[in-house]
Design an enzyme around this catalytic site. Structure first.
Site, PDB file in Angstrom:
ATOM      1  N   GLU A  69     -11.528   0.264  -2.754  1.00  0.00           N
ATOM      2  CA  GLU A  69     -10.638   0.826  -1.720  1.00  0.00           C
ATOM      3  C   GLU A  69      -9.454   1.494  -2.416  1.00  0.00           C
ATOM      4  OE1 GLU A  69      -9.430  -2.604   0.608  1.00  0.00           O
ATOM      5  OE2 GLU A  69      -8.255  -3.450  -1.011  1.00  0.00           O
TER       6      GLU A  69
ATOM      7  N   ASP B 225       0.823  -1.225   0.000  1.00  0.00           N
ATOM      8  CA  ASP B 225       0.000   0.000   0.000  1.00  0.00           C
ATOM      9  C   ASP B 225       0.854   1.270   0.000  1.00  0.00           C
ATOM     10  OD1 ASP B 225      -2.109  -1.874   0.488  1.00  0.00           O
ATOM     11  OD2 ASP B 225      -1.866  -1.628   2.657  1.00  0.00           O
TER      12      ASP B 225
END
Ligand code: FUB
Length: 343
Positions: A243, A32
């Protein structure tokens, strides 16, 4: 005549993938990545994946991260330097577990780390931690940001304004906040979703307060529209927001990019305002090895780069490693699709 029966031995060779880019960091697991250039230097704010005793489930409990490390790079070609633990869950009074995808911002010589974590009721909120250094250590605010929920904060600076984007469905709990209150109609991460023919759940945006610690205004839902102006529907898993929100600005247009989750793409829309609406354009990054796909897009000197992750080193979906490659915009503003797996 005599029939000969020849036994054939079929050797099944396991298909090994060839990847577009090599791992960027390999001494710990990282995922991420939110990359930024602060004062001419590249900083990466990733999740720090760890082996977990918690069993895998549909809400992502096996992503059981407990701290953050910040990395810096002198140039885009240099080795990232690990600056050690920048924030630990034990130093965040309200947070119990699952320190998921973070981001950071710089304002007036101070640095702000934004992160999601579950509180002691297992509800995700967003936290902020502050430092005088881009690499930390960061000191967490004692409470989550007021009115915050769900996961994956991303902060985008536009002139003197800072916008925070966030949200993630299923394990990220965004679907539970559709009414403004936490819906607890069931324990499944698939409860509380709209019907397939209803508009998909929207990611959220708010301008940050002057001190960077709270929402500076009532959060708004972001519209992601089809080319004909109608909202992308909840059943459209190939294109709907899941997301990993990120925003970058190119030629005065705002690009909102995100993961489509269970279809594993990084998709994007373009708009004329940081609040959207964003009109869906296509895929930036095709599925990587591993379930999650999560990225950031940053300009370094004249070129643009996408930071992302896959599971090349571990082969385990929750033990990821960072990667990076160049990203190119065409003259019409579109982005060329990147194939992270060559074969
Ligand atoms: O790393 C934990 C979660 O997985 C992130 O918050 C999501 O974006 C997905 O990558």
């Amino acid at each position: 005549g005599k029939q000969e029966s020849a036994e054939e031995t079929v050797i099944v060779e396991e298909e090994k993938s060839t990847f577009l880019s090599p791992p960027l960091i390999s001494h710990i697991y990282t995922a991420d990545p939110s990359a930024h250039v602060f004062d001419g230097k590249i900083y990466i704010y990733p999740s720090h994946d760890v082996e977990s005793v918690v069993e895998e489930d549909d809400s992502g409990a096996h992503f059981n991260m407990r701290d953050y490390h910040v990395f810096s790079m002198e140039t885009i070609d240099s080795e990232p330097v690990d600056h050690g633990v920048a924030l630990d869950v034990d130093d965040v009074p309200w947070a119990k577990r699952q320190m998921w995808a973070p981001d950071a911002a710089q304002k007036d010589g101070k640095y702000y780390l934004y992160f999601p974590a579950k509180d002691y009721d297992d509800i995700f909120h967003l936290g902020v931690a502050v430092s005088d250094s881009p690499t930390g250590p960061f000191t967490a605010q004692p409470e989550p940001m007021k009115g915050s929920y769900s996961i994956d904060p991303a902060v985008f600076q536009d002139g003197n304004d800072y916008f925070i984007y966030w949200g993630g469905i299923w394990g990220g709990q965004l679907q539970k906040w559709r009414t403004g209150e936490y819906l607890s109609t069931g324990d499944s991460p698939y409860d509380d979703e709209p019907a397939d023919d209803e508009p998909a759940i929207s990611p959220m945006v708010a301008k940050l307060s002057g001190d960077m610690l709270e929402f500076g205004e009532e959060p708004r839902q972001i519209k992601i529209l089809d080319q004909d102006g109608s909202p992308i529907l909840a059943g459209d898993h190939e294109r709907r927001f899941f997301e990993a929100a990120w925003v970058h600005k190119h030629n005065d247009k705002y690009y909102f990019s995100y993961s489509t989750g269970d279809t594993h793409n990084i998709a994007y829309g373009i708009g004329d305002s940081p609040y959207g609406p964003f009109t869906y354009q296509g895929v930036i990054l095709k599925p990587v090895q591993g379930w999650t796909n999560h990225h950031s897009i940053v300009q370094v000197d004249e070129k643009w780069y996408i930071f992302y992750h896959d599971t090349e080193i571990s082969g385990e979906t929750h033990l990821r490693n960072l990667k990076m490659t160049e990203l190119t915009h065409n003259a019409d503003g579109s982005i060329n699709t990147i194939e992270p797996i060559l074969k």
